[in-house]
Design an enzyme around this catalytic site. Sequence first.
Site, PDB file in Angstrom:
ATOM      1  N   CYS A   1       0.810  -1.216   0.000  1.00 35.20           N
ATOM      2  CA  CYS A   1       0.000   0.000   0.000  1.00 35.20           C
ATOM      3  C   CYS A   1       0.847   1.271   0.000  1.00 35.20           C
ATOM      4  O   CYS A   1       0.340   2.364  -0.239  1.00 35.20           O
ATOM      5  CB  CYS A   1      -0.935   0.018   1.199  1.00 35.20           C
TER       6      CYS A   1
ATOM      7  N   CYS B   1      -3.582   8.766   6.029  1.00 31.82           N
ATOM      8  CA  CYS B   1      -2.350   8.679   6.819  1.00 31.82           C
ATOM      9  C   CYS B   1      -2.639   8.928   8.299  1.00 31.82           C
ATOM     10  O   CYS B   1      -2.043   8.300   9.183  1.00 31.82           O
ATOM     11  CB  CYS B   1      -1.330   9.703   6.351  1.00 31.82           C
TER      12      CYS B   1
END
Lengths: 395, 395, 146, 146
Positions: free
Chosen positions: D35, D104
């Site tokens: 990812c 994030c």
Amino acid sequence: MTKVYLDNAATTPVLPEVLEAMLPYLREAYGNPQSIHDWGDEVREGIEEARGRVAALIGASPEEILFTSSGTESNNMAIKGLAMAQQSKGKHVVVSAIEHFSVLHSARTLEKAGFELTLVPVDKHGLVHPGEVARSLRPDTVLVSIMWANTEVGTIQPMAEIARVVKESGAVFHTDAVAAAGNIPVDVGQTGVDALSLAANQFYGPKGAGALCVKRGIRILPLLDGGVQEGGRRPGTENVPGIVGLGKAAEMAKMGMPSRMKHLTALRDRLIDGLPSRIDHMMLTGHRTQRLPGSASFCIEFIEGESMLMLLNQKGIAASSGSACTSRALKASHVLTAMGIPVELSHGSLLFTFGIANAESDADHVLESLPPIVERLRKMSPLYDKFLKQERGGK
Amino acid sequence: MTKVYLDNAATTPVLPEVLEAMLPYLREAYGNPQSIHDWGDEVREGIEEARGRVAALIGASPEEILFTSSGTESNNMAIKGLAMAQQSKGKHVVVSAIEHFSVLHSARTLEKAGFELTLVPVDKHGLVHPGEVARSLRPDTVLVSIMWANTEVGTIQPMAEIARVVKESGAVFHTDAVAAAGNIPVDVGQTGVDALSLAANQFYGPKGAGALCVKRGIRILPLLDGGVQEGGRRPGTENVPGIVGLGKAAEMAKMGMPSRMKHLTALRDRLIDGLPSRIDHMMLTGHRTQRLPGSASFCIEFIEGESMLMLLNQKGIAASSGSACTSRALKASHVLTAMGIPVELSHGSLLFTFGIANAESDADHVLESLPPIVERLRKMSPLYDKFLKQERGGK
Amino acid sequence: MPIYSDKVMDHFMNPRNVGEIQNADGVGEVGNPVCGDMMTFYIKVKDNRVDDVKFKTFGCGAAIAVSSMVSEMAKGKTLEEVRKITPDMVAKQLEGLPKNKHHCSNLGAQALNKAVDDYLAKQGKGPGVKSRRRQKDEKEATCEEG
Amino acid sequence: MPIYSDKVMDHFMNPRNVGEIQNADGVGEVGNPVCGDMMTFYIKVKDNRVDDVKFKTFGCGAAIAVSSMVSEMAKGKTLEEVRKITPDMVAKQLEGLPKNKHHCSNLGAQALNKAVDDYLAKQGKGPGVKSRRRQKDEKEATCEEG
Ligand SMILES: Cc1ncc(COP(=O)(O)O)c(C=O)c1O
Ligand SMILES: Cc1ncc(COP(=O)(O)O)c(C=O)c1O
């Protein structure tokens, strides 16, 4: 020789301040706005400032502005992208009979893709009546597009009334404001417009820079497939100097609009009032008062537009015409025809469009130069001959 | 701080001579090229001169050149317009797996319109093998599009061989030469290409100016509907300064190509040879020799591209990356994936692209700056940690 | 890059033989106001030659220049020679015409021919042998494009 | 117009608490190399408080800045307080994150929580009460977009 540019409808000059704003982006600020480094950051800032300025000009939010390469691209994206995005709701589209070809032909392309199209008529002044728009609406109408102002005859439409009629029906309302934005007050919020096209070169910005405003909540499909620029809705490396120039031109247009309009209206009226007293057998085209400030458009009988343009050019004057000969396809102007002007008369179309650099003396130069040109061409014209003979015969 | 721009694949600066050529068209030569007067004549001349220069760059005839707003628009027009124009002959289209999104997504749009699409694979160097193209062809294949050179890994395709295979089948052959044209020799006649896309900002011309070459006899449908510009094939007021800038950049590229290529190849090789000896666990991406002169592209293990770019930027160096994080969609690069590079490695993609203004010292600045950056990020990286522990465990 | 050649511009700015001939020996009219081009040619014939020629034209710059050029080409020629003036010859004498203005050169040659027809008819000589091209031209009553 | 706020840039350029704790009381790892984002958090717990915290992160600038910020926010807090650190709080402390980088901030809070889980499990106290949000997070094994 005096050189007098009166073809501001075709394109305006770029203001020195606009060029000044563009130059850094043709020199040191050369980065790609998508890049992750200082060069990219700097340029992204320029683009976002321009977006804010364009939004401010038309009463929109910055995120509602997409940058394109021209009024034509904006109109293509609007007509095709809006209709295609709403097609589950219906496949009927309405545009006026006097739209620019970029709207009209895009609508024809939709027809080929299975849409139905209704053309709203105009009256002899080129006005679209809100009632006519209402009459054209159907339950499956998904998109209506009516130009804000017409380049060729100057007529300004009653946008708020038209928008109201369209909004009641639930259809999406687009307007081609390429001739209007930057020249007359245009406010998408107040007016109730869902989408609007504009182009920088119509108000002293550079060629190659257009914008499409799409109000929040209105779905549209992109015309171009590709990368991530403009949120993926209009991919392709951004024309950064063009965009910055558009932004600067928008800022200056907003600021200077009242004085510009006053100046241009006086020049235009000088011609509209002065020419018919000097030349027989001519008529104003478009509405006398609801018209673009700089626009003076006429039809002159018995002679043809291109030959007038060529003789005007010999006198240092730039103008334009909706005559068939001046169109590459040699078709009579669909705008004049829609207004009920006979084709033979439309060949004598002549359009003077003033810009902010023009002065009274420029109008006067036309007032002096045009009558002998008309006389000269009429002397050559078998039509004028026949007319005179009939008149004499009639007496 | 030393500022070193090594992102010429994203966009190049505009050469002063190019800007110089554009300036008159942003100042006194402001006419619309469609107008019938001196202002229009003057500008038409500038456009036609540019058309000749672009044609000369790629071995085409002037009338085969259409001006567009970007490489993206050229590719959209080519893929959609060529396929749609030939659809009576068949509805199968072939493109390579490493095309730019403006080609790939246009081909996807064709799929939605009922076309079938085959993606030609590439080898680990990013090369399209002519045999693979041949294998993908069918009797109903109407269009093949293979990019001339890839921006992200620099690989240059064997165009003449591929063209030969396609021509034998009777399909139309388009190439996206946006990364190639102006940077390496490109000749449509010699190579046997039917249509070719290019963009000025890839070879020191302005942003917002692209071109599509369509060889005589090849049918194409326009992407935009509207007026008469570019023979009705690409309507919209022409981006005159952009077009003139494109023309000047094309002229200079043709003239300067051999010396530019030599200069850039030396710089690129300095990095390609120098970096791996300073940094462990990195690989070159793309072909070692069949690559764009200015392109040095790598994957660096255990760390991610965006964070490298940000630290390089702190050292004054502009570069780019095909890492997922640097793409707005956060997708791993389809180019690297198609070359068989594992996704986790593709996140460490790093691309330096030299331009003609760069010098040896710029390459040296990278040779000095990158190793400590890699070290710093690896120290933070849990992947590097694991790798080291495994290695130690293995011993 | 002007649309028109210097020669076209010269004939447009200074058209030769503009006017009308009272009691002309032959008159030819082609085109119509709806199409945006109309030309009337007048000729005087002497000893089977075009002794004088005049025209009136409604139309674009090319139409006027073509009329002027055709009138110049016709002057002094025998009627047989006049019949042989083709649109291509006119366009060539004008150093070329833009693609979409070629129909103007057709009109010019047609109008002149019609004037000759008219002359012959008045002489009781019938319209004479029409070239195949002219018969075709006359069928095209709708406005020509390009 | 930089992509990142000054605060993000500060934490990216000078990340706090980078590293590893030998014999950590709890370790939490989230994300994966495929990812493009991976974070490992290490904590030392004393008197139910995070006494020390370190992290290692593979990922973009935002991932590194988020890790640094989360580590700072965690330090000295009780485990209950740590549980209450939300992605939004992290993003806010960083003066905002670009839209496509919000995931994030999820990862940072998740990694820290996992380290607490690990600590509690090692203490034989079980994973404790997971917040509903975290249970949802863990189901999302595929790479997040945007
Ligand atoms: C190979 C290739 N094709 C197409 C494009 C799109 O060009 P533009 O950004 O000018 O639209 C690019 C852009 O970098 C490219 O590298
Ligand atoms: C009303 C209107 N719409 C659209 C256009 C097309 O704009 P562009 O030439 O910038 O593509 C024009 C051009 O003059 C126009 O006047």
